[in-house]
Design a protein around this motif. Structure first.
Motif, PDB file in Angstrom:
ATOM      1  N   GLU A   1      31.523  34.970  25.092  1.00 37.12           N
ATOM      2  CA  GLU A   1      30.879  35.832  24.106  1.00 37.12           C
ATOM      3  C   GLU A   1      31.798  36.995  23.728  1.00 37.12           C
ATOM      4  OE1 GLU A   1      27.253  37.307  25.657  1.00 37.12           O
ATOM      5  OE2 GLU A   1      26.302  37.474  23.696  1.00 37.12           O
ATOM      6  N   VAL A   2      32.462  37.560  24.728  1.00 32.95           N
ATOM      7  CA  VAL A   2      33.345  38.697  24.489  1.00 32.95           C
ATOM      8  C   VAL A   2      34.616  38.262  23.742  1.00 32.95           C
ATOM      9  CG1 VAL A   2      34.740  40.441  25.679  1.00 32.95           C
ATOM     10  CG2 VAL A   2      32.410  40.025  26.403  1.00 32.95           C
ATOM     11  N   MET A   3      34.946  36.955  23.823  1.00 38.64           N
ATOM     12  CA  MET A   3      36.074  36.421  23.054  1.00 38.64           C
ATOM     13  C   MET A   3      35.671  36.158  21.602  1.00 38.64           C
ATOM     14  SD  MET A   3      38.710  35.964  24.981  1.00 38.64           S
ATOM     15  CE  MET A   3      38.299  37.376  25.948  1.00 38.64           C
ATOM     16  N   GLY A   4      34.432  36.412  21.260  1.00 33.53           N
ATOM     17  CA  GLY A   4      34.001  36.225  19.875  1.00 33.53           C
ATOM     18  C   GLY A   4      33.296  34.912  19.612  1.00 33.53           C
ATOM     19  N   ILE A   5      32.907  34.210  20.680  1.00 32.73           N
ATOM     20  CA  ILE A   5      32.192  32.948  20.493  1.00 32.73           C
ATOM     21  C   ILE A   5      30.695  33.248  20.452  1.00 32.73           C
ATOM     22  CG2 ILE A   5      31.626  30.731  21.566  1.00 32.73           C
ATOM     23  CD1 ILE A   5      34.543  30.860  22.769  1.00 32.73           C
ATOM     24  N   ASN A   6      30.076  32.922  19.341  1.00 34.50           N
ATOM     25  CA  ASN A   6      28.648  33.169  19.173  1.00 34.50           C
ATOM     26  C   ASN A   6      27.878  32.136  20.003  1.00 34.50           C
ATOM     27  OD1 ASN A   6      26.020  33.344  18.286  1.00 34.50           O
ATOM     28  ND2 ASN A   6      26.591  33.621  16.131  1.00 34.50           N
TER      29      ASN A   6
ATOM     30  N   SER B   1      31.920  46.882  24.810  1.00 35.08           N
ATOM     31  CA  SER B   1      32.067  45.485  24.366  1.00 35.08           C
ATOM     32  C   SER B   1      30.709  44.823  24.128  1.00 35.08           C
ATOM     33  CB  SER B   1      32.928  44.693  25.340  1.00 35.08           C
ATOM     34  OG  SER B   1      32.455  44.818  26.643  1.00 35.08           O
TER      35      SER B   1
ATOM     36  N   LEU C   1      28.068  44.236  26.045  1.00 36.75           N
ATOM     37  CA  LEU C   1      27.337  43.505  27.078  1.00 36.75           C
ATOM     38  C   LEU C   1      26.131  44.313  27.558  1.00 36.75           C
ATOM     39  CD1 LEU C   1      30.306  42.020  29.118  1.00 36.75           C
ATOM     40  CD2 LEU C   1      28.826  40.842  27.504  1.00 36.75           C
TER      41      LEU C   1
ATOM     42  N   PRO D   1      27.981  41.103  21.136  1.00 36.68           N
ATOM     43  CA  PRO D   1      29.350  41.032  21.654  1.00 36.68           C
ATOM     44  C   PRO D   1      30.311  40.213  20.795  1.00 36.68           C
ATOM     45  CG  PRO D   1      27.791  40.715  23.432  1.00 36.68           C
ATOM     46  CD  PRO D   1      26.982  40.790  22.174  1.00 36.68           C
ATOM     47  N   HIS D   2      29.846  39.070  20.242  1.00 36.79           N
ATOM     48  CA  HIS D   2      30.804  38.255  19.489  1.00 36.79           C
ATOM     49  C   HIS D   2      31.218  38.929  18.192  1.00 36.79           C
ATOM     50  CE1 HIS D   2      26.976  36.724  17.762  1.00 36.79           C
ATOM     51  NE2 HIS D   2      27.687  36.637  16.672  1.00 36.79           N
TER      52      HIS D   2
ATOM     53  N   ALA E   1      33.863  41.516  19.129  1.00 39.17           N
ATOM     54  CA  ALA E   1      35.165  40.862  19.271  1.00 39.17           C
ATOM     55  C   ALA E   1      35.805  40.679  17.901  1.00 39.17           C
ATOM     56  CB  ALA E   1      34.976  39.511  19.964  1.00 39.17           C
TER      57      ALA E   1
ATOM     58  N   ARG F   1      38.870  42.479  25.651  1.00 32.27           N
ATOM     59  CA  ARG F   1      38.844  43.054  27.000  1.00 32.27           C
ATOM     60  C   ARG F   1      39.172  42.015  28.058  1.00 32.27           C
ATOM     61  NH1 ARG F   1      33.175  44.654  29.543  1.00 32.27           N
ATOM     62  NH2 ARG F   1      34.486  44.695  31.391  1.00 32.27           N
TER      63      ARG F   1
ATOM     64  N   PHE G   1      38.385  41.355  32.441  1.00 31.89           N
ATOM     65  CA  PHE G   1      37.319  41.678  33.382  1.00 31.89           C
ATOM     66  C   PHE G   1      37.876  42.027  34.756  1.00 31.89           C
ATOM     67  CE2 PHE G   1      35.474  39.147  30.095  1.00 31.89           C
ATOM     68  CZ  PHE G   1      34.235  39.715  29.884  1.00 31.89           C
TER      69      PHE G   1
ATOM     70  N   ALA H   1      43.268  38.024  26.131  1.00 38.18           N
ATOM     71  CA  ALA H   1      42.793  39.166  25.343  1.00 38.18           C
ATOM     72  C   ALA H   1      43.774  39.468  24.210  1.00 38.18           C
ATOM     73  CB  ALA H   1      42.611  40.390  26.242  1.00 38.18           C
TER      74      ALA H   1
ATOM     75  N   MET I   1      43.586  37.553  20.947  1.00 37.52           N
ATOM     76  CA  MET I   1      42.582  37.956  19.958  1.00 37.52           C
ATOM     77  C   MET I   1      43.172  38.891  18.913  1.00 37.52           C
ATOM     78  SD  MET I   1      39.454  38.644  22.589  1.00 37.52           S
ATOM     79  CE  MET I   1      38.276  39.187  21.343  1.00 37.52           C
TER      80      MET I   1
END
Lengths: 349, 281
Positions: free
Chosen positions: A213-218, B67, B69, B93-94, B97, B103, B105, B186, B189
């Motif tokens: 999710e944080v990589m941009g994957i919905n 981010s 979360l 979050p997406h 990004a 980021r 972890f 990261a 991206m």
């Protein structure tokens, strides 16, 4: 033995097959598949067709469960959606097969995506229970919605080539080519999906959903997409079953079918397209071979016929347990180990 | 031979020194526990900012708020990029990004069954456009896109000196290498801002030096802003332009490394009262 693989472009490095041996192996498989129907009798053709259909369904399930990590116990019901859609379209609308089969796949994709919505909140065992609900709901609707599905009665699928056509009776030989072509297309499409961002997104969700999710994957979009893609292939298998068997009844799509398919992908190899095919071959051939063995022994050991079904069940269970213990990654991994052994032989260091 | 990268790793449109991220009075509670009690800070383009503080001070919570979360109950987090001001507390979050926040972890969260290459390519997800139908065909556009991003990812592999492991499954790699791959993912991206949660935790001195060098490379050569949580004070004081100190969810220090080092409240938080005679850093 090769000394190494030396690529001069990324395109070559990203190809699926790198060495002449790999290409030759593929050519051999294709040659076998093309020659096989001309030498096989109806019994073997029927087995081959069963393998083909199971392979398509298993690839579908593997996309969802093996690659995306969303456990599904609804496989049987999703097969039923594809089969009933195709059967009903052929019976009531006189729709030809080239229309009913894709329509069965697309309908199943939509239904599958709808039943995938809980996956946004549920994971693991909880999702398994939710998909179990999907299984039961769909089968309940089929057996109770008499006006549309014919309830508990079996449907007789019609095989038309055009609207207003007469029913065709296709032989196993003819179906072999239809099933082979579709199985090949499904295999190629699935392998390709996992070479791109879509497939990586699926695997990312399985391995580490928060990072994904944080990589941009919905997550919602890609989980729905995984359910839809998976169900599309499962529905395709269902529609094929409808036309090939010509009889569609809910009893062929129960929870046992769902569990059978889970066994196929576990034994074949979770998260592997080729593993789904190996699993299909193994799980279709095993009972057939046990049958043959029993029949051969029935002359020698009296009363063998009567106990074959029980032995089959027991062997099934034992095989699954043995796989889980000794090769949890399935036949695909075993095959990989064998290949690596011979690739490096005799200098395996 | 080191050669200049053809691609920029920096996804920001701001000029160095412009305000990029504004955290304003962020309050985060879990039930009765207050994780962040009104934290504010400002991050400027192309600086390295370190967030330090004792365990449980709320450092990771703050990063999780940025981010997306965690959703803070109060406060604003505004992020500037491409001529827009994004309110990160309102975005999933997406989407965060997508606007340029990347980021890593604290506990490595790589996709462990994928290879290093696949992990880095997964980092490129938001920039790639192939849809499911093109993917199934893998013909023309889809293939060209994969090759183009493979080239880009290879530059990151060169930068991080992980050529020899590019086709290894990530789960089989050592801890230090996994940390490096996570930084790479990261970077893939093309972030405008890079949030690193303890990038050097559990490393030996040599690995820390390497990691510090990579972080400085990314910051100095590409101008990527870096927000860093780190416990190794030597590293923090050496590489950061600006240090923010948290304790019990509050900001107790903010300034250059030298200012923070002399701040009595910071010394107190780390060593307890009457610790003035000790030299902390």
């Amino acid at each position: 033995m090769e000394s190494g693989i030396f690529h001069s472009s990324y395109e070559k490095d990203m190809a699926l097959r790198h060495t002449p041996i790999e290409k030759a192996r593929l050519a051999l498989v294709i040659l076998f598949l093309l020659v096989f129907p001309f030498v096989a009798d109806n019994y073997w053709l029927n087995l081959a067709n069963t393998i083909g259909v199971v392979a398509i369904g298993a690839i579908g399930l593997n996309i969802l469960t093996g690659f995306t990590g969303q456990i599904s116990l609804g496989q049987g019901a999703f097969l039923a959606v594809g089969a009933y859609t195709a059967a009903l379209m052929s019976i009531h609308m006189g729709a030809p097969m080239w229309l009913t089969i894709p329509a069965g796949a697309i309908t199943t994709a939509i239904i599958g995506a709808i039943f995938g919505i809980p996956s946004l909140r549920l994971k693991g065992l909880y999702l398994a229970i939710a998909t179990l609900a999907a299984q039961e709901i769909i089968i309940w609707v089929i057996t109770h919605w008499d006006a549309v599905t014919g309830g508990v009665d079996a449907l007789n699928t019609k095989n038309y080539l055009w609207f207003g056509d007469d029913h065709h009776f296709f032989t196993e030989f003819q179906f072999y080519w239809i099933i082979l072509a579709l199985a090949a297309l499904v295999t190629i499409a699935s392998v390709n999906i996992f070479r791109t961002r879509i497939g990586r997104a699926f695997i990312a969700i399985r391995d580490q959903d928060i990072a994904a999710e944080v990589m941009g994957i919905n997550l919602f979009k890609y989980k729905m997409l995984a359910f839809a893609t998976s169900s599309f292939f499962v529905g395709l298998a269902g529609a094929l079953i409808a036309h090939w068997r010509q009889i569609v009844t809910w009893e062929r799509f129960t929870i046992e079918v769902s569990i059978f398919y889970l066994a196929v992908i576990i034994i074949g190899g979770l998260g592997s397209v080729s593993g789904s095919i190996y699993g299909a071959i193994f799980m279709v051939m095993l009972p057939a071979m046990l049958n043959n063995l029993g029949r051969a022994l029935s002359g020698v050991v009296p009363g063998m016929d009567a106990i074959i079904p029980f032995i089959q069940q027991a062997v099934f269970g034992v095989v699954i347990i043995l796989f889980l213990i000794f090769e949890p990654e399935g036949i695909n991994k075993m095959w990989k180990n064998i290949r690596d052994y011979f690739r490096l032989w005799p200098f395996s260091y | 031979m080191v050669h200049a990268m053809q691609h920029s790793l920096n996804g920001s449109t701001l000029k160095p020194g412009e305000v990029q991220l504004e955290v304003q009075d962020v309050k985060l509670r879990f039930g009765g526990v207050t994780a962040l009690a009104g934290v504010s800070l400002t991050v400027k383009q192309s600086e390295i900012i370190a967030i330090i503080g004792p365990n449980g001070a709320g450092k990771t919570s703050l990063l999780n708020c940025i981010s997306g979360l965690y959703r803070p109950q109060e406060g604003r987090i505004t992020f500037h990029n491409r001529g827009e001001a994004y309110e990160l507390t309102q975005l999933p979050p997406h989407q965060i990004a997508k606007v340029g926040v990347a980021r890593s972890f604290q506990n490595i969260e790589l996709f462990k069954h994928m290879t290093v290459l696949e992990n880095l390519l997964a980092g490129c997800h938001v920039h790639m456009k192939t849809n499911i139908f093109q993917a199934a065909l893998y013909w023309g556009k889809a293939q060209r896109e994969e090759i183009a991003y493979r080239k880009f990812v290879e530059e990151i592999i060169d930068l991080l000196e992980i050529e020899s492991i590019r086709k290894k499954t990530v789960g089989t790699l050592s801890y230090g290498l996994q940390k490096r791959v996570e930084l790479g993912r990261a970077l893939a991206m093309q972030p405008a801002i890079l949030l690193l949660d303890e990038p050097m935790a559990g490393m030996n001195t040599e690995e820390k030096e390497d990691m510090a060098r990579f972080i400085l490379d990314v910051n100095e050569e590409h101008g990527v802003t870096i927000v860093l949580i780190e416990h190794d004070m030597g590293v923090v004081m050496d590489i950061s332009d600006h240090v923010v100190v948290l304790d019990f969810g509050r900001k107790i220090g903010d300034g250059t490394p030298d200012e923070v080092r002399k701040n009595p409240r910071v010394i107190e938080a780390y060593l307890g009262e009457e610790a003035g005679s000790f030299s902390l850093f």
